[in-house]
Design an enzyme around this catalytic site. Structure first.
Site, PDB file in Angstrom:
ATOM      1  N   VAL A  60       0.686  -1.079  -0.308  1.00  0.00           N
ATOM      2  CA  VAL A  60      -0.334   0.012   0.449  1.00  0.00           C
ATOM      3  C   VAL A  60       0.464   1.133  -0.046  1.00  0.00           C
ATOM      4  CG1 VAL A  60      -2.084  -0.972   1.474  1.00  0.00           C
ATOM      5  CG2 VAL A  60       0.001  -0.080   2.618  1.00  0.00           C
ATOM      6  N   TYR A  61       2.495   1.204   0.429  1.00  0.00           N
ATOM      7  CA  TYR A  61       2.846   1.952   0.256  1.00  0.00           C
ATOM      8  C   TYR A  61       2.734   3.130  -1.079  1.00  0.00           C
ATOM      9  CZ  TYR A  61       4.712   1.133   4.851  1.00  0.00           C
ATOM     10  OH  TYR A  61       4.858   0.553   6.019  1.00  0.00           O
ATOM     11  N   SER A  62       2.927   4.607  -1.346  1.00  0.00           N
ATOM     12  CA  SER A  62       2.152   4.421  -2.169  1.00  0.00           C
ATOM     13  C   SER A  62       1.569   4.428  -3.757  1.00  0.00           C
ATOM     14  CB  SER A  62       3.854   5.556  -2.652  1.00  0.00           C
ATOM     15  OG  SER A  62       3.983   6.770  -1.530  1.00  0.00           O
TER      16      SER A  62
END
Length: 326
Positions: A60-62
């Site tokens: 989910v990071y960026s």
């Protein structure tokens, strides 16, 4: 660099882990403070030069771009068998049904998507980002076991949850003979010590590696209480972590400043040294967005706090409401 086994495994990891939430295209996802690829790569390379072999990211990071940036950098700067790559699954990656969570469908789809973004055929540590109350833990653990048996992950780990939930998961894996969680990525720092009550003791008893996130409390321990940063001004999740205990937390920050001044070192070094001296901790996950951040982290490995200093740092703490589990 110091090295340590991850829990009861034979896996050697550096005593520091580079957290890669900081690296991601700012126009993707909801982290406007992240560094784009060109600005991120020097930090990943410097980490490798300092002996860090452990890198943590999440799908989910960026919106996946953190995994892409990390994968390309490690391919260019390191040999795959020399580094330990950790990523996570659970958060929402797309709208609609099955776009998030820890169902079998979600896990088997997301591991393949993460591997494609990272440009590798396996990750070393595949972690559930949070507990999924909508999916039976048996379904999640069986799917993770299949991921390990397929060679797509070497080990599995967990992140912030209640100790009873983690104990349930460990017991379920043992009962079925499935791959067992080998690590816990939880929230531990001088401003939030609730994990000391149950989770850290459970991890020590069960031989679980502990790799805490935000050991510097999102930078709050490294600067004056009223000072801000681009991240603190825009990080909506971070704003939920400290508001209820601001007066007590300010006193902790001031205690860090006094110890750091007396030692002649940056506050980050003192704060991270406190985390590192806890016997349950394997490798704190540190972020780096400025050149000195990694230097401070490495310096903390060589700072041994005295019992009096530890007592002074811990004295202002008050019990906190449990946070960070969702």
């Amino acid at each position: 660099m110091q090295w340590v086994k991850l829990g009861r495994t034979g896996l050697d990891v550096s005593r520091l882990c580079l957290g890669c939430m900081t690296y991601g295209e700012p126009d993707r996802g909801n982290h406007a403070w992240t560094l784009p690829e060109a600005d991120s790569r020097p930090f990943i390379r410097k980490a490798l030069d300092l002996g860090i072999n452990f890198f943590d990211t999440a799908n989910v990071y960026s919106d996946g771009s953190s995994e892409q940036i990390l994968g390309r950098a490690l391919k260019d700067f390191a040999r795959r068998d020399e580094v330990v790559i950790a990523t996570k699954v659970q958060g929402r990656m797309r709208p609609g049904a099955n776009g998030a969570g820890l169902s079998r469908k979600a896990i088997l789809a997301e591991i393949d998507a993460s591997l494609a973004r990272l440009g590798t055929d396996h990750v070393d540590l595949y972690q559930i980002h949070r507990w999924d109350p909508e999916t039976p833990i048996e379904e999640t653990l069986e799917a993770l076991n299949d991921v390990v048996r397929a060679g797509k992950a070497r080990y599995i780990g967990a992140s912030s949850m209640y100790a009873w939930q983690f104990a349930q998961a460990l017991a379920t894996s043992e009962r079925h003979g499935w791959a067992r969680f080998v690590s816990m990525q939880n929230y531990v720092n001088l401003l939030y010590r609730e994990e000391e009550r149950e989770m850290l003791r459970l991890c020590q008893a069960e031989g679980i590696g502990v790799i805490p996130w935000s050991p510097l409390a999102r930078g709050r321990l490294t600067r004056d209480w009223d000072a801000t940063s681009a991240r603190s001004e825009t990080d909506e999740f971070g704003k939920t972590l400290y508001a209820a205990t601001a007066d007590a937390d300010r006193k902790v920050v001031e205690a860090v400043a006094r110890v750091a001044e007396a030692r002649g070192v940056p506050r980050a070094v003192v704060s991270l040294a406190w985390v590192l001296q806890k016997r349950e901790i394997t490798a704190p996950i540190v972020g780096a967005s400025k050149p000195h951040h990694l230097d401070d982290a490495v310096a903390a490995l060589d700072l041994t706090l005295t019992p009096d200093e530890i007592a002074a740092l811990e004295a202002p703490y008050v019990p906190h409401t449990v946070v960070g589990f969702s």
